[in-house]
Design an enzyme around this catalytic site. Structure first.
Site, mmCIF file in Angstrom:
data_model
loop_
_atom_site.group_PDB
_atom_site.id
_atom_site.type_symbol
_atom_site.label_atom_id
_atom_site.label_comp_id
_atom_site.label_asym_id
_atom_site.label_seq_id
_atom_site.Cartn_x
_atom_site.Cartn_y
_atom_site.Cartn_z
ATOM 1 N N GLU A 42 0.865 -1.191 0.000
ATOM 2 C CA GLU A 42 0.000 0.000 0.000
ATOM 3 C C GLU A 42 0.898 1.236 0.000
ATOM 4 O O GLU A 42 1.823 1.356 0.807
ATOM 5 C CB GLU A 42 -0.948 0.045 1.212
ATOM 6 C CG GLU A 42 -1.879 1.251 1.044
ATOM 7 C CD GLU A 42 -2.854 1.499 2.183
ATOM 8 O OE1 GLU A 42 -2.892 0.739 3.158
ATOM 9 O OE2 GLU A 42 -3.573 2.528 2.080
ATOM 10 N N GLU A 67 5.123 5.123 3.252
ATOM 11 C CA GLU A 67 4.540 6.413 3.617
ATOM 12 C C GLU A 67 5.685 7.395 3.856
ATOM 13 O O GLU A 67 6.726 7.018 4.382
ATOM 14 C CB GLU A 67 3.665 6.216 4.873
ATOM 15 C CG GLU A 67 3.065 7.444 5.490
ATOM 16 C CD GLU A 67 2.222 8.308 4.567
ATOM 17 O OE1 GLU A 67 1.181 7.861 4.066
ATOM 18 O OE2 GLU A 67 2.622 9.462 4.360
ATOM 19 N N ASP A 117 -2.218 12.299 -2.936
ATOM 20 C CA ASP A 117 -2.186 13.768 -3.009
ATOM 21 C C ASP A 117 -2.233 14.176 -4.479
ATOM 22 O O ASP A 117 -1.484 13.634 -5.292
ATOM 23 C CB ASP A 117 -0.897 14.299 -2.368
ATOM 24 C CG ASP A 117 -0.844 13.994 -0.879
ATOM 25 O OD1 ASP A 117 -1.905 14.039 -0.238
ATOM 26 O OD2 ASP A 117 0.252 13.711 -0.373
ATOM 27 N N LYS A 121 -0.729 21.790 -9.064
ATOM 28 C CA LYS A 121 0.023 22.950 -9.569
ATOM 29 C C LYS A 121 1.124 22.446 -10.490
ATOM 30 O O LYS A 121 1.796 21.451 -10.162
ATOM 31 C CB LYS A 121 0.661 23.709 -8.400
ATOM 32 C CG LYS A 121 -0.295 24.637 -7.710
ATOM 33 C CD LYS A 121 0.476 25.529 -6.759
ATOM 34 C CE LYS A 121 -0.533 26.296 -5.934
ATOM 35 N NZ LYS A 121 -0.018 26.674 -4.635
ATOM 36 N N ASP A 153 -10.918 10.911 -4.893
ATOM 37 C CA ASP A 153 -12.170 11.684 -4.860
ATOM 38 C C ASP A 153 -12.073 12.880 -5.802
ATOM 39 O O ASP A 153 -13.018 13.652 -5.898
ATOM 40 C CB ASP A 153 -12.461 12.169 -3.428
ATOM 41 C CG ASP A 153 -11.297 12.949 -2.845
ATOM 42 O OD1 ASP A 153 -10.143 12.574 -3.114
ATOM 43 O OD2 ASP A 153 -11.544 13.942 -2.141
ATOM 44 N N THR A 190 -11.473 4.598 4.019
ATOM 45 C CA THR A 190 -10.254 5.219 4.562
ATOM 46 C C THR A 190 -10.600 6.609 5.095
ATOM 47 O O THR A 190 -11.695 7.132 4.864
ATOM 48 C CB THR A 190 -9.138 5.343 3.496
ATOM 49 O OG1 THR A 190 -9.484 6.398 2.599
ATOM 50 C CG2 THR A 190 -8.901 4.052 2.753
ATOM 51 N N GLU A 193 -11.278 9.038 2.320
ATOM 52 C CA GLU A 193 -12.514 8.613 1.652
ATOM 53 C C GLU A 193 -13.717 9.071 2.490
ATOM 54 O O GLU A 193 -14.676 9.643 1.952
ATOM 55 C CB GLU A 193 -12.490 7.085 1.541
ATOM 56 C CG GLU A 193 -13.609 6.459 0.749
ATOM 57 C CD GLU A 193 -13.392 4.944 0.643
ATOM 58 O OE1 GLU A 193 -12.608 4.370 1.439
ATOM 59 O OE2 GLU A 193 -14.009 4.336 -0.248
HETATM 60 C C1 LIG Z 1 -4.341 12.290 0.872
HETATM 61 S S1 LIG Z 1 -3.445 11.232 1.925
HETATM 62 C C2 LIG Z 1 -4.381 9.714 1.886
HETATM 63 C C3 LIG Z 1 -4.117 8.868 3.079
HETATM 64 C C4 LIG Z 1 -4.870 7.526 3.126
HETATM 65 N N1 LIG Z 1 -4.469 6.657 2.037
HETATM 66 C C5 LIG Z 1 -6.357 7.726 3.107
HETATM 67 O O1 LIG Z 1 -6.995 7.345 2.098
HETATM 68 O O2 LIG Z 1 -6.892 8.211 4.094
HETATM 69 C C6 LIG Z 1 -2.042 10.827 0.888
HETATM 70 C C7 LIG Z 1 -0.940 10.132 1.667
HETATM 71 O O3 LIG Z 1 0.095 9.757 0.767
HETATM 72 C C8 LIG Z 1 1.359 10.047 1.354
HETATM 73 N N2 LIG Z 1 2.292 10.236 0.233
HETATM 74 C C9 LIG Z 1 2.367 11.287 -0.595
HETATM 75 N N3 LIG Z 1 3.310 11.097 -1.526
HETATM 76 C C10 LIG Z 1 3.846 9.870 -1.267
HETATM 77 C C11 LIG Z 1 4.885 9.104 -1.891
HETATM 78 N N4 LIG Z 1 5.536 9.577 -2.946
HETATM 79 N N5 LIG Z 1 5.179 7.897 -1.385
HETATM 80 C C12 LIG Z 1 4.519 7.419 -0.287
HETATM 81 N N6 LIG Z 1 3.541 8.115 0.338
HETATM 82 C C13 LIG Z 1 3.197 9.308 -0.145
HETATM 83 C C14 LIG Z 1 1.087 11.295 2.175
HETATM 84 O O4 LIG Z 1 2.049 11.481 3.196
HETATM 85 C C15 LIG Z 1 -0.299 11.015 2.717
HETATM 86 O O5 LIG Z 1 -0.268 10.330 3.941
#
Ligand SMILES: C[S@@+](CC[C@H](N)C(=O)[O-])C[C@H]1O[C@@H](n2cnc3c(N)ncnc32)[C@H](O)[C@@H]1O
Length: 339
Positions: A42, A67, A117, A121, A153, A190, A193
């Site tokens: 994941e 992460e 994420d 931009k 989303d 999640t 979500e």
């Molecule tokens: C918008 S959050 C979603 C978190 C979770 N998956 C959820 O659905 O609630 C995106 C997560 O991806 C992590 N993240 C961003 N870029 C990443 C990367 N290149 N490799 C691993 N994790 C990353 C961020 O730190 C963040 O915790």
């Protein structure tokens, strides 16, 4: 390497604080876990609810999470401990680094990405997870029949991902449409979500499968030998230090910065930053004096556990050129670098 392998110690709490930078490249997951099982990855697990859910749902698999946010790692580690899951391993690493350095090709049976994420931009576009290079790395790491799941989303992200996935020869869509707006078989919501659904947003769910179409091989990127230069100079460490200037070099998609210099008793410490497509490292080189008068060694310091990559070798070459260029009497005695 002092990394607690669950297979060796059989204790969840000892699996904590693993960093991709400190693991072997690649990791032998069977040795690491102590058993051979299919691997599920994941990416960006946030607070780890889905990671724990995967661990419960697939007790005969090893679940590995990547992460980048330390606070998320802490939250996920707490969730894993509370759940007493023993088949799950959260790792501090970017997905890009993990895919290229930690996993051999054709070793992962499922990849899950939940609510990445968006980075919309233009100047942040390179940070987006769903982009050609990273997706190609995912495809190369999936076993034949392996699955890739994505949820977002954000409509624009869904559209961009849909185009990218559909144009990936190594993947087949498992759904009757580019995406579904519900996927109850996921079994859990999640954090992001739940936020999106609460705000009335539509979620987009993708499910793809690795087919048998050959893809460009992307071998695991291993670490190189330690870079090393021995040189002779009439200059003192003080004189070398006085001539140091912060600078930046851009070579293809690698950026190298000389940041700072510090003086030790018998050495200079040169702080550098190297950004390569698969890994960013802040590291330090030492210019250390040798027993022979006027001789010095330029070598990578162990500070921060740097890994010798092509970019680190380039930084050593640039630092070596700078040091040698400081005085016409300077001579290189030995140069162990990737040329
Ligand atoms: C918008 S959050 C979603 C978190 C979770 N998956 C959820 O659905 O609630 C995106 C997560 O991806 C992590 N993240 C961003 N870029 C990443 C990367 N290149 N490799 C691993 N994790 C990353 C961020 O730190 C963040 O915790």
């Amino acid at each position: 390497m002092d990394v607690a392998a669950p297979g060796e110690r059989g204790c969840v709490t000892l699996m904590q604080k693993l960093s991709g930078q400190q693991l072997p490249w690649p990791v032998d997951w069977a040795v690491f876990f102590g058993t051979v099982r299919p691997l599920i990855l994941e990416i960006g697990f946030g607070h780890g609810q889905y990671l724990v859910h995967l661990a419960e749902r697939y007790p005969d698999h090893h679940i590995i999470g990547m992460e980048v946010a330390s606070r998320c790692l802490q939250a996920a580690e707490g969730a894993i401990e509370r759940q007493r899951s023993t088949n799950v391993l959260p790792i501090h690493a970017t997905a890009e680094m993990a895919l290229h350095h930690l996993f051999e090709p054709e070793t992962i049976s499922q990849i899950h990405i939940n609510f990445p994420d968006p980075w919309f931009k233009h100047k942040h576009g390179h940070r987006r997870l769903m982009q050609r290079d990273t997706l190609d790395a995912m495809v190369s790491r999936l076993v034949t029949g392996g699955k890739l799941f994505l949820a977002t989303d954000i409509r624009a992200y869904a559209e961009m991902s849909s185009q990218l996935l559909a144009s990936t020869r190594g993947l087949d869509n498992l759904l009757p449409a580019p995406w579904m707006t519900a996927m109850p078989e996921r079994g859990i919501t999640t954090r992001y979500e739940a936020k999106a659904l609460k705000m009335g947003e539509t979620c987009h769910y993708f499910a793809y499968q690795r087919n048998m179409v050959p893809v460009t091989p992307l071998p695991v990127i291993k670490e190189l030998a330690m870079p090393h230069i021995v040189f002779k100079t009439p200059l003192s460490l003080e004189t070398m230090m006085a001539q140091f200037e912060p600078s930046e070099f851009a070579e293809g998609d690698t950026i190298i910065r000389f940041l700072n210099v510090y003086r030790g008793e018998r050495a200079l410490l040169l702080e550098i930053y190297v950004k390569e497509p698969t890994i960013e490292q802040r590291a330090a080189f030492l210019v250390a004096d040798r027993p022979e008068p006027g001789e010095f060694t330029l070598k990578l310091s162990a500070l921060g556990h740097p890994r010798p990559t092509v970019g680190i070798h380039r930084a050593a070459a640039l630092l070596g050129d700078w040091l040698i260029g400081l005085d016409p009497a300077n001579v290189v005695l030995k140069r162990s670098l990737l040329e």
